[in-house]
Write a protein that holds these residues in place. Sequence first.
Motif, PDB file in Angstrom:
ATOM      1  N   VAL A   1       0.823  -1.202   0.000  1.00 42.15           N
ATOM      2  CA  VAL A   1       0.000   0.000   0.000  1.00 42.15           C
ATOM      3  C   VAL A   1       0.857   1.252   0.000  1.00 42.15           C
ATOM      4  O   VAL A   1       0.607   2.194  -0.758  1.00 42.15           O
ATOM      5  CB  VAL A   1      -0.966  -0.010   1.204  1.00 42.15           C
ATOM      6  CG1 VAL A   1      -1.794   1.263   1.263  1.00 42.15           C
ATOM      7  CG2 VAL A   1      -1.868  -1.238   1.158  1.00 42.15           C
TER       8      VAL A   1
ATOM      9  N   CYS B   1      -4.812 -10.835   1.778  1.00 43.93           N
ATOM     10  CA  CYS B   1      -6.116 -11.470   1.790  1.00 43.93           C
ATOM     11  C   CYS B   1      -5.887 -12.950   2.088  1.00 43.93           C
ATOM     12  O   CYS B   1      -4.959 -13.565   1.561  1.00 43.93           O
ATOM     13  CB  CYS B   1      -6.827 -11.292   0.456  1.00 43.93           C
ATOM     14  SG  CYS B   1      -8.600 -11.705   0.553  1.00 43.93           S
TER      15      CYS B   1
ATOM     16  N   LYS C   1      -9.545  -9.657   4.582  1.00 37.21           N
ATOM     17  CA  LYS C   1      -8.593  -8.682   4.049  1.00 37.21           C
ATOM     18  C   LYS C   1      -7.983  -7.976   5.263  1.00 37.21           C
ATOM     19  O   LYS C   1      -8.704  -7.558   6.170  1.00 37.21           O
ATOM     20  CB  LYS C   1      -9.291  -7.665   3.154  1.00 37.21           C
ATOM     21  CG  LYS C   1      -9.729  -8.249   1.816  1.00 37.21           C
ATOM     22  CD  LYS C   1     -10.316  -7.171   0.920  1.00 37.21           C
ATOM     23  CE  LYS C   1     -10.777  -7.741  -0.397  1.00 37.21           C
ATOM     24  NZ  LYS C   1      -9.686  -7.952  -1.339  1.00 37.21           N
ATOM     25  N   SER C   2      -6.652  -7.873   5.265  1.00 38.05           N
ATOM     26  CA  SER C   2      -5.944  -7.232   6.369  1.00 38.05           C
ATOM     27  C   SER C   2      -4.899  -6.281   5.837  1.00 38.05           C
ATOM     28  O   SER C   2      -4.478  -6.373   4.677  1.00 38.05           O
ATOM     29  CB  SER C   2      -5.235  -8.283   7.236  1.00 38.05           C
ATOM     30  OG  SER C   2      -6.137  -9.155   7.831  1.00 38.05           O
ATOM     31  N   LYS C   3      -4.478  -5.377   6.712  1.00 39.42           N
ATOM     32  CA  LYS C   3      -3.317  -4.536   6.446  1.00 39.42           C
ATOM     33  C   LYS C   3      -2.280  -4.882   7.499  1.00 39.42           C
ATOM     34  O   LYS C   3      -2.595  -4.963   8.692  1.00 39.42           O
ATOM     35  CB  LYS C   3      -3.663  -3.057   6.528  1.00 39.42           C
ATOM     36  CG  LYS C   3      -4.424  -2.546   5.332  1.00 39.42           C
ATOM     37  CD  LYS C   3      -4.595  -1.049   5.415  1.00 39.42           C
ATOM     38  CE  LYS C   3      -5.392  -0.533   4.233  1.00 39.42           C
ATOM     39  NZ  LYS C   3      -5.668   0.894   4.371  1.00 39.42           N
TER      40      LYS C   3
ATOM     41  N   ALA D   1      -1.164  -4.917   2.013  1.00 39.07           N
ATOM     42  CA  ALA D   1      -2.537  -5.432   1.972  1.00 39.07           C
ATOM     43  C   ALA D   1      -2.481  -6.932   1.694  1.00 39.07           C
ATOM     44  O   ALA D   1      -1.828  -7.366   0.740  1.00 39.07           O
ATOM     45  CB  ALA D   1      -3.340  -4.723   0.895  1.00 39.07           C
TER      46      ALA D   1
ATOM     47  N   VAL E   1      -9.369  -5.528   7.915  1.00 38.39           N
ATOM     48  CA  VAL E   1     -10.117  -4.514   7.180  1.00 38.39           C
ATOM     49  C   VAL E   1     -11.526  -5.008   6.885  1.00 38.39           C
ATOM     50  O   VAL E   1     -12.500  -4.269   7.046  1.00 38.39           O
ATOM     51  CB  VAL E   1      -9.378  -4.146   5.868  1.00 38.39           C
ATOM     52  CG1 VAL E   1     -10.195  -3.184   5.027  1.00 38.39           C
ATOM     53  CG2 VAL E   1      -8.000  -3.578   6.179  1.00 38.39           C
TER      54      VAL E   1
END
Length: 167
Positions: free
Chosen positions: A93, A107, A135-137, A105, A155
Amino acid sequence: PPETTEAPDTPAPSNTIFDPETIEGEVEQVALANYLAFAECLSELPACDSEKATRFAALENKANNIELIEGWNSEGIEIRDIDTWVLAVESIVEFSDDRLEAVVATCSYDGSALVKPATDTAPEEIIGTSDVSTKSKLLLLKIGEAWFVVARERVETVPGQPDGFCQ
């Protein structure tokens, strides 16, 4: 922070999108290796080595994962269907101006279940099941010569493994 600033041995993930020789590739490799080390540990429950499982993590992220793992170990928890775990880095990102922090980012899909194994007096007990895509950061920080995952923010989580959710 970790005891050393040398990069730990990194399993070589195969589902990559960046050249591992670039800074983006370094960050991607560590993000994937962090998940792989944790998944490998889960497959060893209830004898998971929490330090080995968190060797690509630092700070609060490492502390939180160690606490989870040691709790599962002490309760004798095991995992079923860990092979359902699928993870991909979707993008880098951003990098900080000094290129020592990165936001990644990811998934993932997880269809595993945590269980308390059967005993002579009790049947196997399902502690928690997953059938979710998330989905994560991830926030990665370069400490010395190595990158570490220091934070994770979920997220979005959806049931199952819907087509197109993870790119």
